[in-house]
Design an enzyme around this catalytic site. Sequence first.
Site, PDB file in Angstrom:
ATOM      1  N   HIS A 207       0.798  -1.224   0.000  1.00 56.20           N
ATOM      2  CA  HIS A 207       0.000   0.000   0.000  1.00 56.20           C
ATOM      3  C   HIS A 207       0.831   1.274   0.000  1.00 56.20           C
ATOM      4  CE1 HIS A 207       0.951   0.019   4.310  1.00 56.20           C
ATOM      5  NE2 HIS A 207       0.628   1.298   4.304  1.00 56.20           N
ATOM      6  N   ARG A 208       2.127   1.209   0.256  1.00 54.14           N
ATOM      7  CA  ARG A 208       2.912   2.436   0.398  1.00 54.14           C
ATOM      8  C   ARG A 208       3.104   3.119  -0.956  1.00 54.14           C
ATOM      9  NH1 ARG A 208       4.757   3.399   5.364  1.00 54.14           N
ATOM     10  NH2 ARG A 208       4.758   1.665   6.832  1.00 54.14           N
TER      11      ARG A 208
END
Length: 371
Positions: A207-208
């Site tokens: 998700h980063r």
Amino acid sequence: MKVISIVGARPQLVKLAPIAAAFARTEHEHQIVHTGQHYDADLSDVFFSGLGIPDPDVHLGVGSGSHGVQTGAVLSALDPVLEQARPDWVLVYGDTNSTVAGALSAVKMHLKVAHLEAGLRSFNRRMPEEHNRVLTDHCADLLLAPTEEAVRHLASEGLAHRTRLVGDVMVDICLRIRDQVRSGAFPAPELPEGIDPAEPFLLATLHRPDNTDDPERLAAIIGSLARLPVPVALAAHPRLVARAEEHGIKLAQGNIRVGRPLPYASLVAAVLASIGVVTDSGGLQKEAFLLERVCTTVRPETEWVETVRTGWNILVPDPHTLTPTEWTETVTRPAPVGDPGTPYGDGQAARNVVRLMEELVEEGREGSRSA
């Protein structure tokens, strides 16, 4: 003593669970303000019901937006809430936009701020979370550090006098849920279609921004996961889904099986059922460590250095630069031998947090009486 907890994202809700339980065993008034930073039900509502957290007393509903828009919206919405409540402590959690906005709103009203999970550092200034951590630590009155490493970071920044080592509240909740999963108190993990929990599989999350926002990098990471010879259960964060769609990247390819983000108990059950974890999540690195599953982190650094030092976690910034054999051997490696110790505490961190805030409030009252 009156305490307001400000939360807004999945990791904060998990940390809130043991804190709320600790306050429930006291006579103190504990109010919860949910900023609404994570508006997806899979990333918010399900954690309140699944972890037994009381419903929020206030829901700000700020929703999504750029970092500036989101932080500003939380600041604007919080001011009247804190002005009316005037708590003894404002407790902020972790490293999100809600964290730094909550801290700034409180200190400008001369309210005491406690920062839970203080002192974590990646030393990667590209990460928005790193700025949020540093800013929050430097304006907070009480720095609740989870590890000795975090204590050292704070001391090096001249903040030792505000710092207390309390342990990691994630240990409190993770071990409790682990024991309930093993006892059969929860159903089988909610895995993507095509994943058999009785057969070897890997659990993955991404998700980063550094991994999702560049189309070539995201395609390379997904390709590396797809080529693994074991099934990969990808619990797809909304950010990953949105960026993949925007970039025209298919997530369900090769051996990847795509599912939704998991409620916390299902996440713990899925880690326990897996042979290992591939992630860029700070929380999941630590959960894998606590649940004794090897972790491969798709980042060049980690805040949880203890997981790497003990061998349970390996950093692989660019999986596509490894040969298929090297990549497979890394993510499916055997668990390290030896006792990793308890670098994150003994599961009593939430009680330590409440006790410390009590003591400091009482010291302040005694000082006022004697003045």
